[in-house]
Write a protein that holds these residues in place. Structure first.
Motif, PDB file in Angstrom:
ATOM      1  N   UNK A 142      48.404  36.154  41.817  1.00  0.00           N
ATOM      2  CA  UNK A 142      48.226  37.291  40.914  1.00  0.00           C
ATOM      3  C   UNK A 142      46.916  37.171  40.132  1.00  0.00           C
ATOM      4  N   UNK A 143      46.623  35.957  39.667  1.00  0.00           N
ATOM      5  CA  UNK A 143      45.362  35.737  38.951  1.00  0.00           C
ATOM      6  C   UNK A 143      44.176  35.961  39.889  1.00  0.00           C
ATOM      7  N   UNK A 144      44.307  35.496  41.124  1.00  0.00           N
ATOM      8  CA  UNK A 144      43.242  35.705  42.109  1.00  0.00           C
ATOM      9  C   UNK A 144      42.990  37.191  42.319  1.00  0.00           C
ATOM     10  N   UNK A 145      44.055  37.961  42.373  1.00  0.00           N
ATOM     11  CA  UNK A 145      43.922  39.419  42.524  1.00  0.00           C
ATOM     12  C   UNK A 145      43.209  40.023  41.318  1.00  0.00           C
ATOM     13  N   UNK A 146      43.508  39.510  40.127  1.00  0.00           N
ATOM     14  CA  UNK A 146      42.848  40.017  38.927  1.00  0.00           C
ATOM     15  C   UNK A 146      41.364  39.669  38.906  1.00  0.00           C
ATOM     16  N   UNK A 147      41.022  38.492  39.423  1.00  0.00           N
ATOM     17  CA  UNK A 147      39.610  38.124  39.488  1.00  0.00           C
ATOM     18  C   UNK A 147      38.838  39.069  40.407  1.00  0.00           C
ATOM     19  N   UNK A 148      39.554  39.658  41.341  1.00  0.00           N
ATOM     20  CA  UNK A 148      38.932  40.532  42.327  1.00  0.00           C
ATOM     21  C   UNK A 148      38.741  41.951  41.791  1.00  0.00           C
ATOM     22  N   UNK A 149      39.458  42.271  40.724  1.00  0.00           N
ATOM     23  CA  UNK A 149      39.444  43.653  40.247  1.00  0.00           C
ATOM     24  C   UNK A 149      39.201  43.722  38.742  1.00  0.00           C
ATOM     25  N   UNK A 150      38.743  44.861  38.298  1.00  0.00           N
ATOM     26  CA  UNK A 150      38.641  45.163  36.873  1.00  0.00           C
ATOM     27  C   UNK A 150      37.752  44.209  36.100  1.00  0.00           C
ATOM     28  N   UNK A 151      38.082  44.057  34.819  1.00  0.00           N
ATOM     29  CA  UNK A 151      37.246  43.263  33.919  1.00  0.00           C
ATOM     30  C   UNK A 151      37.323  41.774  34.225  1.00  0.00           C
ATOM     31  N   UNK A 152      38.296  41.377  35.007  1.00  0.00           N
ATOM     32  CA  UNK A 152      38.453  39.958  35.306  1.00  0.00           C
ATOM     33  C   UNK A 152      37.633  39.532  36.526  1.00  0.00           C
ATOM     34  N   UNK A 153      36.772  40.411  37.008  1.00  0.00           N
ATOM     35  CA  UNK A 153      36.020  40.104  38.229  1.00  0.00           C
ATOM     36  C   UNK A 153      34.877  39.133  37.932  1.00  0.00           C
ATOM     37  N   UNK A 154      35.154  37.872  38.058  1.00  0.00           N
ATOM     38  CA  UNK A 154      34.143  36.827  37.894  1.00  0.00           C
ATOM     39  C   UNK A 154      34.156  36.009  39.175  1.00  0.00           C
ATOM     40  N   UNK A 155      33.101  36.142  39.933  1.00  0.00           N
ATOM     41  CA  UNK A 155      33.093  35.613  41.288  1.00  0.00           C
ATOM     42  C   UNK A 155      33.328  34.110  41.362  1.00  0.00           C
ATOM     43  N   UNK A 156      32.744  33.346  40.450  1.00  0.00           N
ATOM     44  CA  UNK A 156      32.867  31.891  40.573  1.00  0.00           C
ATOM     45  C   UNK A 156      34.312  31.433  40.397  1.00  0.00           C
ATOM     46  N   UNK A 157      35.061  32.100  39.532  1.00  0.00           N
ATOM     47  CA  UNK A 157      36.464  31.729  39.350  1.00  0.00           C
ATOM     48  C   UNK A 157      37.312  32.234  40.516  1.00  0.00           C
ATOM     49  N   UNK A 158      36.950  33.411  41.015  1.00  0.00           N
ATOM     50  CA  UNK A 158      37.654  33.922  42.192  1.00  0.00           C
ATOM     51  C   UNK A 158      37.459  32.981  43.371  1.00  0.00           C
ATOM     52  N   UNK A 159      36.214  32.579  43.605  1.00  0.00           N
ATOM     53  CA  UNK A 159      35.911  31.711  44.740  1.00  0.00           C
ATOM     54  C   UNK A 159      36.565  30.338  44.587  1.00  0.00           C
TER      55      UNK A 159
END
Length: 300
Positions: A142-159
């Motif tokens: 769920x957190x990974x999905x949030x990193x991918x969308x909206x204001x939580x989109x921070x690539x380094x944390x997503x990756x």
């Protein structure tokens, strides 16, 4: 499988033959054998303190004192503290420990063995561990999905999160392939499906809790397989997850971005899972290895 309460009681007769000190204690106190037998049954009972003096204890009270041992260990994490609670609640135990200096360390070892090998104790531990593992996977996704969308989109944390989950998945798949490579393609694919769908912790928990033994043509017995699986999960998912979510939260706070609850939740679940694996699964594994060395036929 773990020795049942009945088998532990049967083993008491053998121990009495081998231990002169314990045998003499049973001769002096007729209720002693009843107390030991009740404790070795390892059944969950209501704790009922017994304040009778040692010279006045009857066989029924001795059995109750023995039954009080397991509840004392259930409420304390350390065996020594559990024994102390057992002593405080039962006057006879306190007097015994003053009379026989070897009785307290024996009670500590005895209590550890009962709680570790009792079916209800193991079932509770593996089920809680499975629930934590599956909850951690859900929160991480769920957190990974949030990193991918909206204001939580921070690539380094997503990756970083994606790399952590992928590493855990790949290592788990390698484990099940190695474990089941001699069992055929169908069995291997089924086990791989459990990993991919996130059901592997529940499957492992069921196998250990039901007392399943090592199957022919497999490399590890259920307890060892679950331990390796938990180790992979801890080092490739839980610990990295704690670091990633902590870094993300700090980054959000420093940048003035509103932090949603999910990173906190994911971090909390990862901390709980790591602590649980280290404390309980690690403890079970140490007990397992010791018993395996002492008795080659030992099974949970």
């Amino acid at each position: 499988m773990a020795p049942s309460g009945k088998k532990r009681v049967e083993r008491l007769a053998e121990v009495l033959k081998e231990s002169r000190a314990l045998r003499e204690l049973c001769w002096r106190h007729l209720w002693m054998k009843a107390m030991m037998a009740a404790a070795l049954e390892g059944s969950l009972n209501r704790n009922k303190a017994v304040s009778t003096k040692m010279v006045c204890v009857c066989e029924g009270e001795g059995a109750q004192i023995g039954r009080n041992m397991v509840p004392s260990f259930m409420t304390e994490q350390l065996a020594e503290v559990g024994v102390n609670e057992w002593r405080v609640q039962n006057r006879v135990v306190k007097e015994l420990m003053k009379e026989e200096i070897w009785f307290e360390p024996m009670a500590v070892v005895l209590g550890k063995g009962i709680v570790k090998s009792a079916a209800w104790g193991l079932v509770a531990r593996v089920i809680v561990g499975a629930v934590l593992s599956m909850t951690e996977l859900v929160t991480d996704l769920f957190v990974l999905w949030q990193y991918w969308k909206g204001v939580q989109k921070i690539l380094k944390f997503r990756n970083a999160s994606l790399a952590s989950l992928t590493t855990s998945l790949v290592l788990q798949l390698i484990l099940v392939v190695g474990q089941n490579r001699k069992k055929g393609v169908r069995r291997t694919l089924k086990e791989m499906a459990y990993v991919i769908t996130g059901m592997k912790p529940a499957v492992d928990a069921y196998g250990v809790a039901s007392g399943a033994e090592k199957e022919k043509d497999t490399e590890l017995d259920p307890m060892l397989e679950m331990t390796f699986s938990k180790g992979i999960e801890m080092f490739s998912e839980s610990i990295p997850g704690i670091i990633i979510q902590t870094s993300a939260i700090i980054s959000y706070l420093n940048s003035g971005v509103t932090v949603l609850m999910t990173p906190y939740l994911s971090q909390a679940v990862s901390v709980l899972t790591t602590g649980y694996v280290v404390y309980f699964i690690g403890g079970d594994m140490m007990f397992y290895l010791v018993m395996k060395a002492v008795r080659g036929d030992f099974r949970y």
